[in-house]
Design a protein around this motif. Sequence first.
Motif, PDB file in Angstrom:
ATOM      1  N   UNK A 198      -5.784  15.656   4.915  1.00 16.94           N
ATOM      2  CA  UNK A 198      -5.272  15.416   6.256  1.00 16.94           C
ATOM      3  C   UNK A 198      -5.887  14.149   6.831  1.00 16.94           C
ATOM      4  N   UNK A 199      -5.030  13.228   7.292  1.00 16.31           N
ATOM      5  CA  UNK A 199      -5.492  11.972   7.910  1.00 16.31           C
ATOM      6  C   UNK A 199      -6.467  11.222   7.002  1.00 16.31           C
ATOM      7  N   UNK A 200      -6.256  11.343   5.704  1.00  9.97           N
ATOM      8  CA  UNK A 200      -7.142  10.728   4.703  1.00  9.97           C
ATOM      9  C   UNK A 200      -6.291  10.160   3.571  1.00  9.97           C
ATOM     10  N   UNK A 201      -6.592   8.907   3.185  1.00  9.44           N
ATOM     11  CA  UNK A 201      -5.881   8.267   2.076  1.00  9.44           C
ATOM     12  C   UNK A 201      -6.875   7.530   1.201  1.00  9.44           C
ATOM     13  N   UNK A 692      -2.901  -3.891   4.376  1.00 12.37           N
ATOM     14  CA  UNK A 692      -2.821  -2.822   3.374  1.00 12.37           C
ATOM     15  C   UNK A 692      -1.554  -1.998   3.614  1.00 12.37           C
ATOM     16  N   UNK A 693      -0.982  -1.558   2.518  1.00 11.67           N
ATOM     17  CA  UNK A 693       0.208  -0.698   2.581  1.00 11.67           C
ATOM     18  C   UNK A 693       0.003   0.490   1.644  1.00 11.67           C
ATOM     19  N   UNK A 694       0.194   1.669   2.160  1.00 13.75           N
ATOM     20  CA  UNK A 694       0.010   2.883   1.346  1.00 13.75           C
ATOM     21  C   UNK A 694       0.909   3.980   1.906  1.00 13.75           C
ATOM     22  N   UNK A 695       1.014   5.040   1.147  1.00 10.59           N
ATOM     23  CA  UNK A 695       1.886   6.160   1.543  1.00 10.59           C
ATOM     24  C   UNK A 695       1.048   7.342   2.006  1.00 10.59           C
ATOM     25  N   UNK A 696       1.460   7.907   3.154  1.00  6.53           N
ATOM     26  CA  UNK A 696       0.803   9.125   3.662  1.00  6.53           C
ATOM     27  C   UNK A 696       1.870  10.080   4.201  1.00  6.53           C
ATOM     28  N   UNK A 699       5.464   8.984   4.035  1.00 15.71           N
ATOM     29  CA  UNK A 699       5.852   7.842   4.848  1.00 15.71           C
ATOM     30  C   UNK A 699       4.996   6.627   4.473  1.00 15.71           C
ATOM     31  N   UNK A 700       5.622   5.442   4.572  1.00 15.81           N
ATOM     32  CA  UNK A 700       4.922   4.207   4.253  1.00 15.81           C
ATOM     33  C   UNK A 700       4.131   3.749   5.472  1.00 15.81           C
ATOM     34  N   UNK A 701       2.850   3.455   5.276  1.00  9.81           N
ATOM     35  CA  UNK A 701       1.944   3.071   6.365  1.00  9.81           C
ATOM     36  C   UNK A 701       1.417   1.667   6.113  1.00  9.81           C
TER      37      UNK A 701
END
Length: 879
Positions: A198-201, A692-696, A699-701
């Motif tokens: 949760x809220x962690x990538x 930075x671009x990552x998925x969470x 969804x793409x963040x």
Amino acid sequence: MGGSEEPEDEALAEIINEEFEIPFDDQPKDITRGRRLARFLSNFSCYFQKREGGPSLDAAWAYFEHYALPRHFPMKTNTRFSIGGRPNMKKAEGGETKPTVLYSIWSTPEREMGDFGISIGLYFYLVRVLGFIMFIAGLMQIPNILYFASEEYGQDLVDRVDFGNYNKIGSAICTDNAWVACPTCQEDDWKSLSGKLLNFVNTEKGLIFVLRNYCTIRLREGVVAFTTMVFVIIACFLVINRSGKRAITLDENEQTTSDYSVEVFNPPTDAYDVEEWKEFFSKYGKVDCVTVVIDNEKLVKVLVKRRQLIRNIRLMLVKEEVFDHTDLDSMIERCKEKKQNKARKTLEKIRKLEERANKMTEKKLDVSEVFVIFEREEGQRAALKDLSLPYLRRFGCCLSEEKKFGGKTVLTVAEAREPSAIRWNNLDESVFVKTIRLIISYAIVLLLILGAALVVYLVGQKNATYAAFAISGMNSIVPIICKIITQGIESHTSEGSKEASIYIKVTIFKWVNTAIITTIITPFVFSIDQTSDKLIQKVSAIFFAELVTVPIIQLLDIWGTIQRHILGPRAPDQESMDTHFGGALLLISLRYCELTKILFLAFYYSAIFPMGFFWAAASLGINYWVDKFCILRKYGPSPAVGEQVSYLSRFYFFPLILFFYAFTTAYNYSRWPFDNTCDTGEGVPNDYVGDHEFEYDSELVNTTISQNDEAVQFCNQDMAPGQRTLDGGVKGFSHYPPFPKYVAAGLQWMTGEQQDVTILLSWTLWFMTAYAGLVMGWSFLHSTVFKLVVSVNRPDTIESKIGFSELDDKFGYIPLVKVGGFRFPFLACEVDAPEEYLNFQDNNEVHPYHKHNLMYDLHLTEHQKNEHLFSVIKAYGPE
């Protein structure tokens, strides 16, 4: 009329069968809308099939309006006055043949609701006053509501003006957040109960990002919350104090049988003679009536079952045939041809029951309790003063012979409960049996709570709105289950104790199901999250569902509507039809449950959802009028349950509600901003600088980290008792209350103003802990331990000068059995008292004592009559 007269052989059910030929002069303007609708629909054969000699649907509706619904005598013929000289509406008993009218929903004063019982009168007072308190508290919270909706807190302008999205109005939802670098964070610290991060990538490059909230709480918001809390606590304290005095006033305004009566709980098992009891109590005052209750529960059950089987045969009869219960053999041949075999088998069961009942008459039965009614209240007071001894003194050696019944038995005496509140079949149950049944009942309720938690968790994973309606649905279904459990498993000697048991179980369930479960299953970091499946969205959806669904379900009265408009019109005869028009059962305990649930929900989430005060005020306002409507137009007659339920509310549940109010407010203000991140005082590593671009969460963040940004670290902001402390140890309740000093050095997330607010609210929590503990502890000691050394059974109301014989409604303690499918209860006693002592009227019977009395189902010999198989009530009158 005494019980020595022999009953006449009459048909079991003969009432008006001609269309609209009813014994009451009801004008069209004075009848209910349901009856008007039924008259119109009766023109269609698909709704009601009229037939010559058949039952009258309008007569059934007349039964509903004159026996089930409450009525009062017209004001112009009423001479009764309340304190202050204001004229009261004199409540009429069911079936009253004198002119009466239905209570007006809009113009019936609140004080008149006390005619239906002390707990009911107090309920409407509490709903009105507490609704006003919640509205004032909401007004006091407006500064916080405006702050949470401002750009200064972090709300987007679009969200602030989107009033169509009620979930966000006046809540602490935080939209000012960003993904930040947390090089030292570990996955285990960010996992939910299901193992989801949760809220962690953790990106493919090994970079760790967490979601941080920038919404802060200030001293001003804390002061507003503190001021509101102080106001609510003081106001509730005054309401609790005032409601106790109001209960006494309601009791004094309504003179009832219990005001003149005492109840003996431990009579000698062979003390059958009513004259001996009269002689013993006559030294305290003129005795009007004595009831000696016999422990004949098994015999009564057999006789009730026999009546039910006889009724089944009557329903199998050809419609044109007249039923004669004295000649059942010939009735078999008059049954419908297809039903005759079934009728013969039913008759065989009846004969076996008669044999069984006759064998039971050979056993000696014991006296279980005794009720004595005095002509004057002073007689009751004198008896209670002399005989209502502390438990320890009852075993003393210094008691005079005058205080011992028969010179041997020290009686356990208390003010008697109302006749309608006695559960006669349970008077003989032992304490051990009652305790075992109680344990089993509460164990089942615990399983219900765990099952409900699982359902809410699974549904909540899909959609917060669905979860809210699932909670509301279970809040409607589980009380019915709890009622069935309480009635089917537990053993209570009074309706008041039964309702109190239902109240405790359902209230605990609703508190846990409505508020606590939602908090437990929602991850901490989602407390002020803006997405639809997070905590605040769930809470606001619950408020909306409770405001809408509960009153609608109550107003629809689905089962009552089916009874009166579907099952009733298709009943084969008048008595069967009338049983569908008895009205819904009022359980005042469930109404108190709704009251405490609404308050609990508003207080529990007040820190993060201050708009809940307005929701609660609206809900209480709607409940006030919906409940009033249902009592006056939906519910059937209910027993006088006393003030057990209101007592539990005032001295147990209200203090607990205020405690949880202080508890959740203090802890929520200490947890802000609910993201489990703290500053490190160090810059971010070079690897994190850049875009930075990552998925969470599918969804793409996109996030940008600059050279001047500071790295964060994990810190457990959930300062709940028993939680892991911030320095990694476990100290049990060391975080109670959540003083900032418990936060380890270097892991401080609170601002300076937030710390001041937390300290203020923590001290308030200490005060409320002491207050709730003292109030509930004193109440518990007063009702248990103090009875060992202090007499607590003496009434504290003003003694009335009105005699029992002068009362308009003077009901005796006549053992009754209420059975589904029958319009009136069965008597189970030998009656030597006027018919006015009976607390129901059957206008279709010349001798209702006979028709409804089970003792006449047995053809007793003179020897058997002397064996004391049935309870005895004997009235002596005022002279």
